[in-house]
Design an enzyme around this catalytic site. Sequence first.
Site, PDB file in Angstrom:
ATOM      1  N   TYR A 137       0.821  -1.208   0.000  1.00 33.10           N
ATOM      2  CA  TYR A 137       0.000   0.000   0.000  1.00 33.10           C
ATOM      3  C   TYR A 137       0.862   1.268   0.000  1.00 33.10           C
ATOM      4  O   TYR A 137       0.439   2.304  -0.486  1.00 33.10           O
ATOM      5  CB  TYR A 137      -0.895   0.051   1.247  1.00 33.10           C
ATOM      6  N   LYS A 183       3.751 -15.470   2.157  1.00 31.74           N
ATOM      7  CA  LYS A 183       3.939 -16.173   0.881  1.00 31.74           C
ATOM      8  C   LYS A 183       5.442 -16.409   0.732  1.00 31.74           C
ATOM      9  O   LYS A 183       6.080 -15.976  -0.237  1.00 31.74           O
ATOM     10  CB  LYS A 183       3.345 -15.327  -0.260  1.00 31.74           C
ATOM     11  N   ASP A 215      -2.356 -18.691   0.403  1.00 35.97           N
ATOM     12  CA  ASP A 215      -3.379 -19.418  -0.367  1.00 35.97           C
ATOM     13  C   ASP A 215      -3.992 -20.543   0.485  1.00 35.97           C
ATOM     14  O   ASP A 215      -5.212 -20.726   0.511  1.00 35.97           O
ATOM     15  CB  ASP A 215      -2.818 -19.960  -1.698  1.00 35.97           C
ATOM     16  N   ASP A 239      -5.984  -7.397   4.414  1.00 38.04           N
ATOM     17  CA  ASP A 239      -7.172  -6.776   3.822  1.00 38.04           C
ATOM     18  C   ASP A 239      -8.079  -7.852   3.226  1.00 38.04           C
ATOM     19  O   ASP A 239      -9.279  -7.909   3.505  1.00 38.04           O
ATOM     20  CB  ASP A 239      -6.736  -5.786   2.733  1.00 38.04           C
ATOM     21  N   ASP A 243     -11.806  -9.634   4.988  1.00 37.80           N
ATOM     22  CA  ASP A 243     -13.124  -9.634   4.327  1.00 37.80           C
ATOM     23  C   ASP A 243     -13.650 -11.066   4.213  1.00 37.80           C
ATOM     24  O   ASP A 243     -14.832 -11.331   4.439  1.00 37.80           O
ATOM     25  CB  ASP A 243     -13.050  -9.016   2.921  1.00 37.80           C
TER      26      ASP A 243
HETATM   27  C1  IPM Z   1     -10.194  -1.759   4.633  1.00 36.78           C
HETATM   28  C2  IPM Z   1     -10.509  -1.153   3.306  1.00 36.78           C
HETATM   29  C3  IPM Z   1      -9.392  -0.198   2.915  1.00 36.78           C
HETATM   30  C4  IPM Z   1      -8.109  -0.987   2.840  1.00 36.78           C
HETATM   31  C5  IPM Z   1      -9.638   0.598   1.620  1.00 36.78           C
HETATM   32  C6  IPM Z   1     -10.936   1.375   1.682  1.00 36.78           C
HETATM   33  C7  IPM Z   1      -8.493   1.494   1.279  1.00 36.78           C
HETATM   34  O1  IPM Z   1     -10.704  -2.126   2.346  1.00 36.78           O
HETATM   35  O2  IPM Z   1     -10.078  -1.012   5.624  1.00 36.78           O
HETATM   36  O3  IPM Z   1     -10.060  -2.979   4.710  1.00 36.78           O
HETATM   37  O4  IPM Z   1      -7.807  -1.610   1.807  1.00 36.78           O
HETATM   38  O5  IPM Z   1      -7.383  -1.007   3.832  1.00 36.78           O
HETATM   39 MG    MG Z   2     -10.701  -4.101   3.116  1.00 35.09          MG
END
Ligand code: IPM
Ligand code: MG
Length: 354
Positions: A137, A183, A215, A239, A243
């Site tokens: 990032y 990885k 993975d 990240d 999710d």
């Molecule tokens: C998160 C989000 C952010 C990230 C985005 C909105 C930049 O997806 O907080 O997980 O990738 O960190």
């Molecule tokens: Mg995210």
Amino acid sequence: MEKRIVCLAGDGVGPEIMASAKQALEMVERLYGHHFYLQDELFGGAAIDGFGQPLPPRTLTACLASDAVLLGAVGGPYWDHAKERPEQGLLTLRKGLGVFANVRPVSVEEATAHLSPLKAAEEVDFVVVRELTGGIYFSFPKERTEEVATDTLTYHRREVERIVSYAFQLAKKRRKKVTSIDKANVLESSKLWRQVTEEVAARYPEVELEHLLVDAAAMELIRNPRRFDVIVTENLFGDILSDEASVLAGSLGMLPSASHAENGPSLYEPIHGSAPDIAGKNKVNPIAMLRSVAMMLGQSFGLRKEGEAIEEAISTVLRSGKCTADLGGNETTTSFTKYVLQTMEEQALVGRGR
Ligand code: IPM
Ligand code: MG
């Protein structure tokens, strides 16, 4: 207790969940005799509209001077072609606050376990510790022409050491297991990550360490998530995996997060995004945000009892069958919040023996 909280409502459903959060904070003030100074500042797309940039200097200055920062959500298709996107403001804010340790607890409420794609989902209880201010990032070079684009993934030893140490400290207070995800069969940064993780682990003989390739970890999160206690991983893997993990809880609308720096204020935000499709419709599930408030009370202010009161009220309301549409119910953001507040009040009165 008196604390100054900067509130960044942001975009999409951000203002709606921020309204719920503020009501919960007012209830805590009233029930427990604290005082919170809530300071609203512009952030994200809302700040692009007002100031031409997603993180105006006065917003960052206010955050740095606060006791904690509470954030709704940023982004939306409206700003997709802005010179600087709202998401860039979030990255600059994280870097500006130095919040390197992003803590995302994943657990499943009994009342909503049937919504999880997993059987016996209520046994799931782990924390993702995501490195938040380094990696792909933020590393340079980062550039793009019409023909070629480059991102760079750099980690310094001290960045790995501080996030992995954070994870071990946390695991010591939990079930004493750390899973480090990398990885290392391909990436140089992962090889350093693994080496430093081993070194840190040697200082915590009471904590078990396992390494998993990313993975395989993606698979294990679905196949056998009960094996995890504390997961530690770099920024982009964290990240993606967080999710994925959030789906185990039955809805993305359930999970909070805290981001901590070495010094200075922490940042609290739901892990879900701005959900532009349901913005302004009084539909969004406020639980992730209310839990972020609970984490703030406990972790930044040491108000554990007050944080637990919010958590308990959420569970009680869910057990009564009331929930928002993402969980299959028909409560609105405001009606669900109202039930949580009422329950907090009732539980506090019972607690005082009245
Ligand atoms: C998160 C989000 C952010 C990230 C985005 C909105 C930049 O997806 O907080 O997980 O990738 O960190
Ligand atoms: Mg995210």
